[in-house]
Every structure is written in structure tokens, then in C-alpha cells.
Scaffold this active site. Structure first.
Site, mmCIF file in Angstrom:
data_model
loop_
_atom_site.group_PDB
_atom_site.id
_atom_site.type_symbol
_atom_site.label_atom_id
_atom_site.label_comp_id
_atom_site.label_asym_id
_atom_site.label_seq_id
_atom_site.Cartn_x
_atom_site.Cartn_y
_atom_site.Cartn_z
ATOM 1 N N ARG A 40 -54.979 -5.987 -34.015
ATOM 2 C CA ARG A 40 -53.922 -5.007 -33.677
ATOM 3 C C ARG A 40 -53.472 -4.210 -34.897
ATOM 4 O O ARG A 40 -53.106 -3.041 -34.769
ATOM 5 C CB ARG A 40 -52.725 -5.721 -33.049
ATOM 6 C CG ARG A 40 -53.009 -6.167 -31.626
ATOM 7 C CD ARG A 40 -51.832 -6.889 -31.026
ATOM 8 N NE ARG A 40 -52.055 -7.119 -29.601
ATOM 9 C CZ ARG A 40 -51.217 -7.780 -28.823
ATOM 10 N NH1 ARG A 40 -50.103 -8.269 -29.316
ATOM 11 N NH2 ARG A 40 -51.483 -7.944 -27.540
ATOM 12 N N LYS A 205 -54.732 -16.345 -9.661
ATOM 13 C CA LYS A 205 -53.807 -16.236 -8.532
ATOM 14 C C LYS A 205 -53.823 -14.875 -7.857
ATOM 15 O O LYS A 205 -53.766 -13.848 -8.514
ATOM 16 C CB LYS A 205 -52.375 -16.501 -9.021
ATOM 17 C CG LYS A 205 -52.124 -17.923 -9.477
ATOM 18 C CD LYS A 205 -50.696 -17.999 -9.992
ATOM 19 C CE LYS A 205 -50.247 -19.419 -10.216
ATOM 20 N NZ LYS A 205 -48.861 -19.424 -10.710
ATOM 21 N N GLY A 368 -55.597 -8.695 -21.824
ATOM 22 C CA GLY A 368 -55.440 -10.108 -21.464
ATOM 23 C C GLY A 368 -56.770 -10.839 -21.402
ATOM 24 O O GLY A 368 -57.650 -10.626 -22.234
ATOM 25 N N GLY A 391 -50.135 -6.838 -19.975
ATOM 26 C CA GLY A 391 -49.075 -6.514 -19.007
ATOM 27 C C GLY A 391 -48.992 -5.029 -18.714
ATOM 28 O O GLY A 391 -48.818 -4.612 -17.570
#
Length: 412
Positions: A40, A205, A368, A391
């Protein structure tokens, strides 16, 4: 101001002799005072160099980790990050030990200098729920500079003092190169994509991806589903799922949500919208959650004493053939437990197919797990774009406007 679409960028600013405050994402993994992964930090260097080589005086601000927001905590200090940046830039980098009291350090800046402010999250104002509290901090930060630049896509979904407050106080905001790249690619994929478009959705999920799945059905032509969430869809079709991890219900704001019924509705919605939806037709399984030689099923049914941990070879071939025939691919979530040697095949195959077809296929990888899978697979360099925000990319794919992008000035 819109979330997607062109923004005023670094290239549009006259920075000579001006002080530029830039929000970066230096939330990097640390061990003691040593940066463990500087991806980053390195990603922000083109934007940093642009400001300094244009004669600007640069102030960098970021958060690091999740401190208690009650003041200084050594474990979350950005000082080691500033020192690491100094070695990467081959020049001194100044440091201000208090982001809300840095006037002395700011005044000392000369053209081409770089100053890093201490962790913004040492104050509760950065992420405060009330705008008034955020604006107290935003006004102070804005007072240090003439221009605001954001290069932090990883926090673009947060309504934070440094993301939305500072550009509001200054009345304008520009995007850095990293942020511009994210905006450009997501605009290409979501606003006017080259068709056919495929969404490759995986992960554990269904409840985490409900918004994403229903929003993607509006833009894609095809969808393939892998990971543990596929077993919920198979259960909705009355198939056997054995000992596999199957999400059947989740807690919602209005109480319990029947996830199997929801999966069933998504299958119907896909049919009605003419979206070709593929689910696994075979699986790689094990008797327990262990990295062992897989048992491969004959069809989509999973035997009672087995759990599926990856898509099977027939599924892999079908998914890869479909992806290879598309012009745009949006990937969010692995196909199986890629951390295990015996169950990485499905995820690697998807990454390889996108890489092999990169001349004709625009591929976008949500941050992610998918980003780390892409990196580990060795095919990352051949993919069009790997997002730096988990996110943030998820919320864009859900069709939400990101506050940190909306706050920036649209390019006329």
C-alpha cells in the site's frame, strides 16, 4: 457529485509552491515497529512523486489499525511507516507526532518536502457518527493546506473526517493516481461494460453478498457461483449438501432471514432477467476440514459424510469455458479453500482463465480474499485490475455511492 465517472485528478492541479494534504491508505500490517507488507505504501508513491516533482509541499495522512481512539498508542503509531517511506523515497520524510497539532511541522515545509501526520484514529473525530464532531477535525486538517487529494480507495466507503470532511471544508478535492485507476476501471465495468459480462462470485456466506448478487443481476449477462455460498443455492434446489458449510439463516435488521429462500429467489430473478447462472455440477470434498487428497463427486450431490471444499473438475471446465467467452469479468470471492494445496484448483483455474484471455477480457478483481487469491495464484500481473479496497469494492458492486468518491470534484 457522483461516485463513478471522471474526477479532477492530480494532473489537473497547479501545485507549485502550494501545500497539498493527501489522504493515503497506509494501514499496513506491522510486527512491532517493522512494516510486514509495504504494497500500500509503494502504491502511493506515483502520487507522492507527482506532488513533490511539481514543486508542491506534501502532507500525508492515514489511519493504522484500530486504536482505542483515546490518544497515542505506540503499537499504532505511523512513525515507523514514515521511516519506511523515507527509505523508499531515498530522502528524509518529516513526522508530526500529533495530527491535530502540526502547525510547526507544516510551516517548516519547503517545496518538494514530505510530512507524515500521526495516526488520525488516535482521535475519535476521524470516524465519529456525528458530522459536527468530524468537522472539528476536518477544519483543523484543512487549515494546513491549499489543496486536498485523496488516494485512499480502501477507506472510500467511510464517511470520515479525512475522506469527506476536508474536501467539504476546502470546497474541492482531487483524486490521486491510485484512486483514479480504481474509478476508471469500476466505471468501465459497471457503467458501460463490453458485453458479455460475467460475475464470478464466491466466498463463504450468501448473506454477505445478497446486495451484490441482486445488483449484479442488473448489469451482467452471466454469473458463476463457487465457494461455500454455492451449497446454499444447491440446497435451495433440493440437492444434498452433506457436511458442507451451508448458511441457512442469518440475522437481519427485522429478525431472522431465510437464506435458502433468498437463494431460491435469486435463481428465479436470474431466469427472469435472462442471466445465465451456473452452479457447481461436481465438488472436491474431504471428510473433515483438512488438506487431504480430495474425493470428487459424480454430480452436484455431496455424500452425507463429506464436506465440499472446492468446485470439482467438471465445474471448473464449465466455468472457465464460460469466462473465456466473455469480454468483461468481475471477480469477487474464491471458488474454494484456496489456502489448502488440495483445494486451490478451482480458484487458480478462474484466475488463470482471466489471465490467459487478457487480450480480449477486461478483468476486475474485488479486494479482500479475491485479491490475495489472485496474488498467490501467480496470475495477478496478467489481470486488468486488482482493487486495493475490499469493503469499498464490495459496496461499489452493490450499487452504493461511496462517500469518499462523492466528496471529490467531478471533472467537467
Amino acid at each position: 457529485m457522483s461516485a463513478l465517472g471522471p474526477k479532477v485528478s492530480l494532473d489537473d492541479l497547479d501545485m507549485k509552491g502550494k501545500t497539498v494534504i493527501m489522504r493515503v491508505d497506509f494501514n499496513v500490517p506491522m510486527k512491532g515497529k517493522v512494516v510486514q507488507d509495504d504494497f500500500r505504501i509503494k502504491s502511493a508513491i506515483p502520487s507522492i512523486n507527482k506532488v513533490t516533482s511539481s514543486g508542491g509541499k506534501l502532507i500525508l495522512m492515514s489511519h493504522l489499525g484500530r486504536p482505542k481512539e483515546t490518544g497515542y498508542e505506540e503499537a499504532f503509531s505511523l512513525k515507523p511507516v514514515a521511516e519506511h517511506l523515507s527509505t523508499l523515497l531515498h530522502k528524509p520524510v518529516a513526522f508530526a507526532a500529533d495530527c491535530m497539532n502540526a502547525d510547526t511541522e507544516v510551516k517548516a515545509l519547503k517545496e518538494g518536502d514530505v510530512l507524515v501526520l500521526e495516526n488520525l484514529r488516535f482521535y475519535p473525530n476521524e470516524g465519529a457518527k456525528k458530522e459536527d464532531d468530524r468537522m472539528v477535525m476536518a477544519k483543523k486538517l484543512a487549515s494546513y493546506a491549499d489543496l486536498y487529494v485523496s488516494d485512499a480507495f480502501g477507506t472510500a466507503h467511510r464517511d470520515a473526517a479525512s475522506m469527506t470532511g476536508v474536501p467539504k471544508v476546502m470546497g474541492k478535492g482531487a483524486s490521486g493516481y491510485l484512486l483514479k485507476k480504481e474509478i476508471d476501471y469500476f466505471t468501465k465495468a459497471l457503467k458501460n461494460p463490453e458485453k458479455p459480462v460475467v460475475a464470478i462470485v464466491g466466498g463463504a456466506k450468501v448473506s454477505d453478498k445478497i446486495q451484490l448478487l441482486s445488483n449484479m443481476l442488473k448489469t451482467v449477462d452471466k454469473m458463476v457461483i463457487g465457494g461455500a455460498m454455492a451449497y446454499t443455492f444447491l440446497k435451495a434446489q433440493g440437492k444434498k449438501t452433506g457436511k458442507s458449510k451451508v448458511e441457512t439463516e442469518a440475522e437481519g435488521k427485522q429478525g431472522k432471514i431465510d437464506i435458502v429462500a433468498l437463494a431460491s429467489k435469486l435463481i428465479t430473478d436470474a431466469k427472469e432477467k435472462g442471466v445465465e447462472l451456473l452452479l457447481p455440477v461436481d465438488h472436491r470434498c474431504a471428510k473433515e476440514f483438512k488438506d487431504v487428497q480430495p474425493f470428487v463427486t459424480d454430480d452436484e450431490n455431496i455424500p452425507d459424510d463429506y464436506m465440499a471444499l472446492d468446485i470439482g473438475p467438471k465445474t471448473e471446465a464449465a466455468y472457465c469455458k464460460l469466462i473465456a467467452g466473455c469480454k468483461t469479468a468481475i471477480w469477487n470471492g474464491p471458488m474454494g479453500v484456496f489456502e489448502m494445496e488440495n483445494f486451490k484448483s478451482g480458484t487458480w483455474a478462474v484466475a488463470k482463465t482471466m489471465a490467459d484471455n487478457n487480450k480480449s477480457l477486461l478483468s476486475i478483481v474485488g479486494g479482500g480474499d479475491s485479491a490475495s487469491a489472485a496474488e498467490k495464484s501467480g496470475y495477478a500481473e496478467k489481470l486488468s485490475h486488482i482493487s486495493t479496497g475490499g469493503g469499498a469494492s464490495l459496496e461499489l458492486l452493490e450499487g452504493k455511492a461511496l462517500p469518499g468518491l462523492t466528496a471529490l470534484t467531478d471533472k467537467q
